[in-house]
Design an enzyme around this catalytic site. Structure first.
Site, PDB file in Angstrom:
ATOM      1  CB  SER A 103      -0.950  -0.041   1.199  1.00 33.03           C
ATOM      2  OG  SER A 103      -1.987   0.907   1.065  1.00 33.03           O
ATOM      3  CE  LYS A 155     -17.763  20.846   9.377  1.00 31.43           C
ATOM      4  NZ  LYS A 155     -16.367  20.983   8.912  1.00 31.43           N
TER       5      LYS A 155
END
Length: 285
Positions: A103, A155
């Site tokens: 990764s 949010k």
């Protein structure tokens, strides 16, 4: 007299000797970290990288890499700093994989002009993953009500204390796809025609280095010392670049007033240990 004088010259200037600076990059890739929980980020590695490339006579810089991945941003920043300095100083970069370069760890490995690994090393995992926990049922059981007030309807997206919403998951997946595309572009740019045509190459799959060599993810199998000796001769020397001792480290054990800060740092490290353990265990380590 001549032999005595040569002892005071840098190793890289002695007759027949070549000094290769070595940077050791080990651990998960994420911002932050402390003495009890060291991590890889541009902030923690920039000094080492600069010192290694500052050795003028060295024809190359060797990087010993061992990382299961982490932040794609920090991974790319480290990669870019290495490549920028390699081009600026006209030096070759040799990456040597230890247990794993997967990764984000493999993203850093791409900075190498050559990538060498042990046959049993793990390489690849060219993908993006996000993981977390949901605690909404736990809150119900212990009688706690979560109250969130926002200005902006998105949010509180993916709040772990609220049920997942399909639109939030779709948004996250779109972000992952964009990051994945950037990663794939980097691999193709750096590995080019070396890459094999394999259906799982960019699916997040990982392999041993032996298979990774067949797939074009690395350039060879071996260890740093043997490779350097073969490439630069028996007199080639490896010079480990060590990090400067931090102010925190120098003060540790000298002033007792820092005990609360030390305890807090240790506690924070323990709290994140499970996450890091999961990253390593994914590759059987």
């Amino acid at each position: 007299m001549k032999r005595l004088f040569s002892r005071f010259l840098p190793a890289s200037m002695r007759k027949g000797e070549t000094t290769i600076p070595v940077i050791r990059l080990q651990g998960p890739i994420m911002p932050g970290g402390n003495q009890f929980r060291p991590t890889l980020s541009l902030a923690t590695t920039a000094g080492l990288i600069e010192k290694a490339f500052a050795i003028k006579e060295a024809p190359a810089v060797a990087i010993s890499l061992n990382s299961p991945g982490g932040s794609p941003v920090q991974s790319r920043l480290i990669f870019k700093r290495i490549r920028d300095l390699a081009e600026e100083k006209n030096k070759r970069v040799l990456v040597f994989v230890e247990d794993v370069a997967a990764s984000g760890g493999y993203m850093i490995a791409l900075a190498g002009d050559e990538i060498i690994a042990d046959p049993s090393s793990i390489v690849g995992s060219i993908g993006v993953v996000s993981a977390g926990f949901g605690f909404q049922e736990l809150l119900k059981k212990i009688g706690v009500e979560r109250r969130v007030h926002t200005a902006g309807q998105n949010k509180a997206i993916l709040d772990p204390f609220q049920p997942e919403k399909p639109e939030d998951i779709e948004r996250l997946k779109q972000l992952q796809l964009e990051i994945h595309e950037t990663f794939i572009d980097m691999v193709k740019e750096r590995r080019g025609a070396k890459l094999a045509d394999h259906p799982d190459l960019f699916t997040g799959m990982f392999w041993t280095a032996k298979k990774g060599l067949e797939l074009g993810l690395i350039d060879g199998l071996g260890d740093m010392r043997s490779f350097i000796k073969q490439r630069y001769g028996d007199k080639a020397k490896l010079q480990l670049i060590s990090p400067a001792r931090s102010l925190f480290g120098r003060k540790l054990g000298v002033f007792g007033s820092e005990a609360p800060e030390i305890a807090a740092a240790a506690a924070h490290g323990l709290a994140d240990a499970a996450e890091e353990r999961a990253m390593w265990s994914r590759y059987g380590l």
